[in-house]
Write an enzyme that holds these catalytic residues in place. Sequence first.
Site, PDB file in Angstrom:
ATOM      1  N   CYS A  34     -13.600   1.431   8.119  1.00 18.47           N
ATOM      2  CA  CYS A  34     -12.416   0.592   8.316  1.00 18.47           C
ATOM      3  C   CYS A  34     -12.850  -0.472   9.299  1.00 18.47           C
ATOM      4  O   CYS A  34     -13.545  -0.178  10.286  1.00 18.47           O
ATOM      5  CB  CYS A  34     -11.255   1.412   8.857  1.00 18.47           C
ATOM      6  SG  CYS A  34      -9.820   0.405   9.300  1.00 18.47           S
ATOM      7  N   THR A  35     -12.454  -1.705   9.070  1.00 16.87           N
ATOM      8  CA  THR A  35     -13.016  -2.803   9.851  1.00 16.87           C
ATOM      9  C   THR A  35     -12.567  -2.824  11.305  1.00 16.87           C
ATOM     10  O   THR A  35     -13.122  -3.564  12.108  1.00 16.87           O
ATOM     11  CB  THR A  35     -12.706  -4.151   9.186  1.00 16.87           C
ATOM     12  OG1 THR A  35     -11.295  -4.273   8.962  1.00 16.87           O
ATOM     13  CG2 THR A  35     -13.440  -4.299   7.863  1.00 16.87           C
ATOM     14  N   GLU A  36     -11.573  -1.994  11.666  1.00 13.04           N
ATOM     15  CA  GLU A  36     -11.156  -1.911  13.073  1.00 13.04           C
ATOM     16  C   GLU A  36     -11.864  -0.808  13.858  1.00 13.04           C
ATOM     17  O   GLU A  36     -11.807  -0.808  15.097  1.00 13.04           O
ATOM     18  CB  GLU A  36      -9.636  -1.658  13.172  1.00 13.04           C
ATOM     19  CG  GLU A  36      -8.768  -2.838  12.845  1.00 13.04           C
ATOM     20  CD  GLU A  36      -8.574  -3.027  11.352  1.00 13.04           C
ATOM     21  OE1 GLU A  36      -8.225  -4.146  10.938  1.00 13.04           O
ATOM     22  OE2 GLU A  36      -8.784  -2.050  10.598  1.00 13.04           O
ATOM     23  N   GLN A  56       0.834  -1.204   0.000  1.00 17.71           N
ATOM     24  CA  GLN A  56       0.000   0.000   0.000  1.00 17.71           C
ATOM     25  C   GLN A  56       0.870   1.255   0.000  1.00 17.71           C
ATOM     26  O   GLN A  56       0.652   2.189  -0.786  1.00 17.71           O
ATOM     27  CB  GLN A  56      -0.907  -0.001   1.236  1.00 17.71           C
ATOM     28  CG  GLN A  56      -1.986  -1.066   1.251  1.00 17.71           C
ATOM     29  CD  GLN A  56      -2.747  -1.080   2.568  1.00 17.71           C
ATOM     30  OE1 GLN A  56      -2.320  -0.484   3.554  1.00 17.71           O
ATOM     31  NE2 GLN A  56      -3.877  -1.770   2.586  1.00 17.71           N
ATOM     32  N   THR A  63     -11.569  -6.272   4.924  1.00 24.57           N
ATOM     33  CA  THR A  63     -11.007  -4.931   5.049  1.00 24.57           C
ATOM     34  C   THR A  63     -11.665  -4.068   3.994  1.00 24.57           C
ATOM     35  O   THR A  63     -11.936  -4.542   2.885  1.00 24.57           O
ATOM     36  CB  THR A  63      -9.477  -4.940   4.833  1.00 24.57           C
ATOM     37  OG1 THR A  63      -9.038  -3.624   4.505  1.00 24.57           O
ATOM     38  CG2 THR A  63      -9.071  -5.853   3.707  1.00 24.57           C
ATOM     39  N   ASN A  64     -11.939  -2.814   4.322  1.00 22.09           N
ATOM     40  CA  ASN A  64     -12.510  -1.897   3.337  1.00 22.09           C
ATOM     41  C   ASN A  64     -11.483  -1.479   2.301  1.00 22.09           C
ATOM     42  O   ASN A  64     -11.752  -1.486   1.097  1.00 22.09           O
ATOM     43  CB  ASN A  64     -13.060  -0.651   4.038  1.00 22.09           C
ATOM     44  CG  ASN A  64     -14.340  -0.895   4.793  1.00 22.09           C
ATOM     45  OD1 ASN A  64     -15.438  -0.728   4.278  1.00 22.09           O
ATOM     46  ND2 ASN A  64     -14.204  -1.297   6.052  1.00 22.09           N
TER      47      ASN A  64
END
Length: 239
Positions: free
Chosen positions: A197-199, A52, A83-84
């Site tokens: 965001c998945t967190e 990334q 994950t987004n």
Amino acid sequence: MKTIGLIGGMSWESTAVYYRQINEAVRRRHGGLASAEILLRSVDFSRIVALQQAGRWDLAADTLAQIGRQLADAGADCLLICTNTMHKVADAVAEKAGVPLIHIADVVGRALTDAGAKRPLLLATRYTMEQDFYRARLAERFGIEALVPEATDRGLVHDVIFDELCCGIIRSQSRQGYLDVIERGRAAGADAVILGCTEIGLLIGPQHTDLPVFDSTLLHSEAAVDFADGPVQQVQRVA
């Protein structure tokens, strides 16, 4: 029940939430000792983060696409990228795997539409907030104008995700920082909040703000169970 394939580890903190939420949903629906049929492949997140940061989304796409195909070959009837941000490469993963990929932005878009939200504030990584793969999909498919925080706030949101939440660190001052960002979003016209965001659901939730909150992790998990409980779909796999 069909088999759910999870591409996880990005980060494993949120992948653990997926595993729990999917199984809890199955138990709620079917009772007793029922649990989900899941195939999980968890990656080394540090390798993905390096790609990334280097802008090598092509190599990240190749990596996740190969994993998706392996899960499909092992018997997964659908795929979730847990994950987004990595939905930037979702099309490549779906094409390679040849089984349905449940796109997280579509799940969020449907939930927003059902609730009548039109201008949600998107909290996510810089990649998701600043690039167009996520917001454009919401606009084109659902007519939703996702707002993003100002630059300084985007930096705060991004840094908390990578430096704290992905490392299992939950800080009350970071929660307050996010709530301040949400209030500025409300002042700019936001009518809801996407935890994109998945967190982020590890830090804040509906109990922290009176704006409607749409947690992408929970919505994505529930959609996976909907698929697993539904009729078998015949999909031609890509050679």
